[in-house]
Design a protein around this motif. Structure first.
Motif, PDB file in Angstrom:
ATOM      1  N   ILE A 150      11.077   1.435   2.380  1.00 13.42           N
ATOM      2  CA  ILE A 150      10.750   0.239   1.615  1.00 13.42           C
ATOM      3  C   ILE A 150      11.917  -0.039   0.672  1.00 13.42           C
ATOM      4  O   ILE A 150      12.312   0.825  -0.105  1.00 13.42           O
ATOM      5  N   ALA A 151      12.501  -1.219   0.769  1.00 14.10           N
ATOM      6  CA  ALA A 151      13.700  -1.545   0.004  1.00 14.10           C
ATOM      7  C   ALA A 151      13.428  -1.482  -1.500  1.00 14.10           C
ATOM      8  O   ALA A 151      12.368  -1.909  -1.981  1.00 14.10           O
ATOM      9  N   LYS A 152      14.395  -0.925  -2.208  1.00 11.67           N
ATOM     10  CA  LYS A 152      14.292  -0.873  -3.661  1.00 11.67           C
ATOM     11  C   LYS A 152      14.251  -2.299  -4.222  1.00 11.67           C
ATOM     12  O   LYS A 152      15.032  -3.159  -3.830  1.00 11.67           O
ATOM     13  N   GLY A 153      13.311  -2.544  -5.118  1.00 17.00           N
ATOM     14  CA  GLY A 153      13.186  -3.868  -5.697  1.00 17.00           C
ATOM     15  C   GLY A 153      12.427  -4.854  -4.836  1.00 17.00           C
ATOM     16  O   GLY A 153      12.448  -6.059  -5.102  1.00 17.00           O
ATOM     17  N   ALA A 154      11.749  -4.337  -3.783  1.00 19.81           N
ATOM     18  CA  ALA A 154      10.976  -5.224  -2.906  1.00 19.81           C
ATOM     19  C   ALA A 154       9.911  -5.964  -3.708  1.00 19.81           C
ATOM     20  O   ALA A 154       9.393  -5.459  -4.706  1.00 19.81           O
ATOM     21  N   HIS A 155       9.592  -7.182  -3.263  1.00 20.85           N
ATOM     22  CA  HIS A 155       8.650  -8.023  -4.000  1.00 20.85           C
ATOM     23  C   HIS A 155       7.266  -7.392  -4.094  1.00 20.85           C
ATOM     24  O   HIS A 155       6.608  -7.464  -5.140  1.00 20.85           O
ATOM     25  N   ALA A 156       6.814  -6.766  -3.001  1.00 16.00           N
ATOM     26  CA  ALA A 156       5.468  -6.183  -2.996  1.00 16.00           C
ATOM     27  C   ALA A 156       5.503  -4.815  -2.311  1.00 16.00           C
ATOM     28  O   ALA A 156       5.007  -4.666  -1.190  1.00 16.00           O
ATOM     29  N   PRO A 157       6.107  -3.823  -2.959  1.00 21.64           N
ATOM     30  CA  PRO A 157       6.246  -2.510  -2.319  1.00 21.64           C
ATOM     31  C   PRO A 157       4.917  -1.858  -1.969  1.00 21.64           C
ATOM     32  O   PRO A 157       4.801  -1.180  -0.951  1.00 21.64           O
ATOM     33  N   ASN A 158       3.891  -2.051  -2.779  1.00 20.93           N
ATOM     34  CA  ASN A 158       2.595  -1.448  -2.483  1.00 20.93           C
ATOM     35  C   ASN A 158       1.972  -2.056  -1.227  1.00 20.93           C
ATOM     36  O   ASN A 158       1.348  -1.358  -0.422  1.00 20.93           O
ATOM     37  N   ALA A 159       2.165  -3.361  -1.058  1.00 23.30           N
ATOM     38  CA  ALA A 159       1.655  -4.021   0.142  1.00 23.30           C
ATOM     39  C   ALA A 159       2.377  -3.498   1.380  1.00 23.30           C
ATOM     40  O   ALA A 159       1.764  -3.273   2.431  1.00 23.30           O
ATOM     41  N   ALA A 160       3.695  -3.282   1.245  1.00 19.19           N
ATOM     42  CA  ALA A 160       4.464  -2.739   2.368  1.00 19.19           C
ATOM     43  C   ALA A 160       3.985  -1.341   2.720  1.00 19.19           C
ATOM     44  O   ALA A 160       3.866  -0.979   3.900  1.00 19.19           O
ATOM     45  N   LEU A 161       3.705  -0.544   1.706  1.00 18.85           N
ATOM     46  CA  LEU A 161       3.225   0.811   1.950  1.00 18.85           C
ATOM     47  C   LEU A 161       1.868   0.792   2.639  1.00 18.85           C
ATOM     48  O   LEU A 161       1.627   1.545   3.589  1.00 18.85           O
ATOM     49  N   LEU A 162       0.982  -0.074   2.196  1.00 14.16           N
ATOM     50  CA  LEU A 162      -0.337  -0.182   2.817  1.00 14.16           C
ATOM     51  C   LEU A 162      -0.218  -0.616   4.280  1.00 14.16           C
ATOM     52  O   LEU A 162      -0.941  -0.118   5.151  1.00 14.16           O
ATOM     53  N   ALA A 163       0.696  -1.550   4.544  1.00  8.93           N
ATOM     54  CA  ALA A 163       0.888  -2.013   5.922  1.00  8.93           C
ATOM     55  C   ALA A 163       1.403  -0.876   6.802  1.00  8.93           C
ATOM     56  O   ALA A 163       0.945  -0.699   7.941  1.00  8.93           O
ATOM     57  N   ALA A 164       2.333  -0.088   6.260  1.00  9.94           N
ATOM     58  CA  ALA A 164       2.887   1.030   7.023  1.00  9.94           C
ATOM     59  C   ALA A 164       1.817   2.071   7.307  1.00  9.94           C
ATOM     60  O   ALA A 164       1.708   2.581   8.430  1.00  9.94           O
ATOM     61  N   VAL A 165       1.032   2.387   6.286  1.00  8.14           N
ATOM     62  CA  VAL A 165      -0.035   3.370   6.462  1.00  8.14           C
ATOM     63  C   VAL A 165      -1.056   2.874   7.478  1.00  8.14           C
ATOM     64  O   VAL A 165      -1.525   3.628   8.345  1.00  8.14           O
ATOM     65  N   PHE A 166      -1.396   1.593   7.409  1.00  6.78           N
ATOM     66  CA  PHE A 166      -2.374   1.048   8.353  1.00  6.78           C
ATOM     67  C   PHE A 166      -1.862   1.143   9.785  1.00  6.78           C
ATOM     68  O   PHE A 166      -2.615   1.488  10.710  1.00  6.78           O
ATOM     69  N   MET A 167      -0.574   0.861  10.005  1.00  8.29           N
ATOM     70  CA  MET A 167      -0.039   0.875  11.362  1.00  8.29           C
ATOM     71  C   MET A 167      -0.091   2.261  11.985  1.00  8.29           C
ATOM     72  O   MET A 167      -0.016   2.411  13.207  1.00  8.29           O
ATOM     73  N   THR A 168      -0.189   3.317  11.158  1.00  7.00           N
ATOM     74  CA  THR A 168      -0.289   4.668  11.704  1.00  7.00           C
ATOM     75  C   THR A 168      -1.734   5.092  11.930  1.00  7.00           C
ATOM     76  O   THR A 168      -1.983   6.192  12.421  1.00  7.00           O
ATOM     77  N   SER A 169      -2.682   4.252  11.566  1.00  6.34           N
ATOM     78  CA  SER A 169      -4.085   4.626  11.703  1.00  6.34           C
ATOM     79  C   SER A 169      -4.552   4.477  13.146  1.00  6.34           C
ATOM     80  O   SER A 169      -3.971   3.732  13.938  1.00  6.34           O
ATOM     81  N   ARG A 170      -5.602   5.194  13.473  1.00  7.10           N
ATOM     82  CA  ARG A 170      -6.172   5.091  14.809  1.00  7.10           C
ATOM     83  C   ARG A 170      -6.607   3.661  15.116  1.00  7.10           C
ATOM     84  O   ARG A 170      -6.417   3.159  16.231  1.00  7.10           O
ATOM     85  N   LEU A 171      -7.167   2.985  14.133  1.00  6.18           N
ATOM     86  CA  LEU A 171      -7.632   1.618  14.341  1.00  6.18           C
ATOM     87  C   LEU A 171      -6.488   0.707  14.773  1.00  6.18           C
ATOM     88  O   LEU A 171      -6.599  -0.032  15.755  1.00  6.18           O
ATOM     89  N   ALA A 172      -5.367   0.747  14.033  1.00  5.62           N
ATOM     90  CA  ALA A 172      -4.229  -0.119  14.368  1.00  5.62           C
ATOM     91  C   ALA A 172      -3.660   0.237  15.735  1.00  5.62           C
ATOM     92  O   ALA A 172      -3.289  -0.645  16.518  1.00  5.62           O
ATOM     93  N   GLN A 173      -3.596   1.532  16.041  1.00  9.27           N
ATOM     94  CA  GLN A 173      -3.056   1.955  17.332  1.00  9.27           C
ATOM     95  C   GLN A 173      -3.946   1.476  18.477  1.00  9.27           C
ATOM     96  O   GLN A 173      -3.461   1.093  19.542  1.00  9.27           O
TER      97      GLN A 173
END
Length: 232
Positions: A150-173
């Motif tokens: 996640i780029a330093k100074g990103a506009h919404a780093p928490n949203a990016a983290l949540l999106a990344a975590v979701f993509m690794t979930s069984r549901l997203a897969q």
């Protein structure tokens, strides 16, 4: 991770992409390899028949990460790497370059390579064949974790983290299984995925349970076996 569904009920959907099957595997171009010489084992890669014809990524840490110490022991890994180096492989900068040259027909065989990198191309290309080596006893190696940046100074780093975590979930897969362009990349831990079907009957060995000092020693040992400079 927990997922709150439409019903508002929190349920555990687990992680599916936190374990990546790396192999090792062989990948060859069927248009360049006679059926009678189709490789089946890692030991086939050091046969004099393939001298000067095998593409090998020049990444000395890969052999140790691919599970060779677990499958053969440190001595077995060293002996095989020495034979591979002595068989005059065609060194490439990385795995991607090696696969590109294989697809183009510039080299007939890539050994070793990673299952997670080679699987989709072996399915979509009529000329490529992926082989899980017979001399590993129906076992494959896996490593833990994906890395998200996640780029330093990103506009919404928490949203990016949540999106990344979701993509690794069984549901997203499981959702990705419905996408023809993405389904070949779906984790083998998802039942019914193409990777899961290809690995049916194989034991998956986690190779990440080593201390940093042990990993460093294996990496330096691999370099020595390949005749490459080390930090020792």
């Amino acid at each position: 991770t927990d997922y709150v569904g439409d019903s508002g009920v929190v349920r555990d959907v687990g992680f599916s992409e936190m374990l990546k099957v790396v192999g090792p595997v062989l990948l060859y171009n069927k248009s360049k390899v006679p059926a009678s010489r189709a490789p089946k084992r890692l030991q086939d890669c050091v046969d004099p028949y393939w001298s000067g014809r095998v593409a090998a990524p020049a990444k000395p840490t890969d052999p140790s990460a691919l599970g060779l110490p677990e499958f053969w022991g440190k001595t077995g890994m060293v002996n095989w790497l020495k034979k591979l180096s002595a068989n005059s492989p065609i060194w490439t900068r990385n795995d991607t370059e090696a696969r590109s040259r294989l697809i183009a027909g510039e080299v007939p065989l890539l050994c070793p390579t990673r299952f997670d990198n080679a699987f989709s191309e072996s399915v979509t290309s009529e000329n490529l064949a992926l082989v899980i080596p017979e001399d590993l006893g129906r076992k494959v190696a896996a490593t833990e974790g994906n890395f998200f940046v996640i780029a330093k100074g990103a506009h919404a780093p928490n949203a990016a983290l949540l999106a990344a975590v979701f993509m690794t979930s069984r549901l997203a897969q499981e959702v990705l299984l419905t996408d023809p362009a993405a389904r070949l990349r779906v984790s083998p831990s998802v039942p019914g995925s193409p990777q899961a079907k290809a690995l049916a009957g194989y034991q998956i060995i986690n190779t990440d349970r080593k201390s940093p000092s042990v990993m460093t020693d294996l990496q330096e040992t691999a370099k020595e076996a390949l005749g490459l400079p080390t930090t020792r």
